[in-house]
Design an enzyme around this catalytic site. Structure first.
Site, short mmCIF file in Angstrom:
data_model
loop_
_atom_site.label_atom_id
_atom_site.label_comp_id
_atom_site.label_asym_id
_atom_site.label_seq_id
_atom_site.Cartn_x
_atom_site.Cartn_y
_atom_site.Cartn_z
N SER A 241 5.82 8.65 -6.69
CA SER A 241 6.86 8.30 -7.37
C SER A 241 8.11 9.39 -7.07
CB SER A 241 6.69 8.31 -8.89
OG SER A 241 5.42 7.49 -9.15
N HIS B 140 0.19 2.53 -6.39
CA HIS B 140 -0.53 2.03 -7.79
C HIS B 140 -0.99 0.61 -7.60
CE1 HIS B 140 2.58 5.15 -9.04
NE2 HIS B 140 1.71 5.61 -9.77
N ALA C 1 6.89 3.75 -12.42
CA ALA C 1 7.62 3.93 -10.99
C ALA C 1 6.72 3.42 -10.00
CB ALA C 1 8.27 5.22 -10.85
N LEU C 2 6.19 2.39 -10.26
CA LEU C 2 4.87 2.04 -9.52
C LEU C 2 5.52 1.58 -7.86
CD1 LEU C 2 3.36 -0.72 -11.92
CD2 LEU C 2 2.88 1.77 -11.75
N VAL D 98 -2.67 6.31 -0.19
CA VAL D 98 -2.00 5.05 0.51
C VAL D 98 -0.77 5.97 1.26
CG1 VAL D 98 -0.55 2.96 0.59
CG2 VAL D 98 -2.53 3.18 -0.85
#
Ligand code: PAF
Length: 292
Positions: free
Chosen positions: A188, A39, A34-35, A178
């Site tokens: 996610s 990531h 679930a990038l 981030v």
């Protein structure tokens, strides 16, 4: 453009052995898929620091203390592979569950101390599951360095301790959290928020940053945390698991800011558990916001 995918330890090792023969430096970015941009930022940093980058994708059942949470975890391998290919990541290692945990698997890696408080107190067994799978991923990939986001700050400490204690020769690189433009830490789990919850969600980060700034400016820790807890509840978070000031270096509890700190929180918005953390420098006036 596509990224090669391997599913077995044997295939993975064959590739890494060939890279090693060429003298290449290998990085690993462990993920559960679930990038999101967080990531992808880890992958970009890995590409800057190594010759070859392996991204791992494994939704690790051993780190879910709640079966419903495991069942609801997004599984988006196709989309994840499509996001990785244009970045230039070299290999996606997405092992079968039977490859990671074959019949008879009986070993648990448990990191005492740092696993026990904060998330560890609310998610029994979670960090044992993380330490076990990350130790396996380090040994399977034989990578020179591994990248983790500071969003999971306690996980970072657990992984560092585990690698040091087990003499796994790998450098652990921590990358700043981030954030979305409104401050919400990327996760996610954010995809599970309803539209109205998504509007409330960033208030957690805003309250955290404000409390951290006040503590850094000398406000009393307990009173500031109490006010922040009330503000989080008023914002619409149903349940706060913890909001604590800890030492950045070893996560020891701090009553006063006598060394660099980290303010860490876990709270529930509807059915979604969100975590976040921010730095609290011990010298006033040097706080930096780690937002993207
Ligand atoms: O942070 C995660 O996504 C997971 O905990 C990790 C490190 C990939 C282990 O399953």
């Amino acid at each position: 453009m596509s990224i090669p995918i391997v599913r077995t330890v044997a295939e993975l090792r064959q590739t890494v052995v060939a890279w090693r023969r060429e003298g290449l430096r290998v990085a690993v970015v462990p993920t559960m898929g679930a990038l999101h941009e967080g990531h992808l930022g880890l992958v970009r940093t890995a590409l800057d620091r190594a010759d070859r980058v392996i991204v791992t994708l494994f939704v690790n059942p051993k780190q879910f203390n709640n079966p419903a949470d495991l069942a609801a975890y997004p599984r988006t391998e196709h989309e994840d592979a499509a996001k990785l290919a244009p970045l230039g990541a070299h290999l996606l290692y997405a092992p079968f569950a039977s490859e990671m945990y074959p019949d008879g698997f009986a070993t648990t890696v448990s990191v005492a101390g740092v696993s026990e408080a904060l998330c560890g107190a609310f998610r029994p067994g979670h960090f044992d599951g993380v330490a076990t799978v990350v130790a396996k991923l380090f040994l399977q990939t034989g990578a020179d360095l591994a990248l983790f986001g500071e969003k999971d700050f306690q996980q970072l400490h657990v992984v560092r301790r585990m690698a040091r204690d087990l003499d796994i020769p790998i450098e652990i690189v921590a990358c700043p959290t981030v954030r979305e433009e409104d401050g919400l830490a990327m996760s996610s789990r954010n995809a599970r928020l309803s539209r109205s919850e998504r509007q409330v969600a960033p208030k957690l980060a805003a309250i955290l940053f404000e409390a951290a700034a006040r503590i850094a400016d000398g406000a009393p820790v307990d009173a500031t945390l109490d006010e922040a807890r009330s503000a989080i509840a008023t914002a619409g978070y149903a349940r706060i698991e913890y909001l604590e000031l800890r030492a950045k270096e070893d996560l020891a509890p701090l009553q006063t800011l006598d060394r660099p700190g980290r303010l860490l929180v876990a709270a529930w918005l509807g059915e979604t558990r969100l975590i976040d953390n921010v730095e609290v420098p011990s010298q006033p006036g040097i706080m930096t916001r780690t937002a993207a």
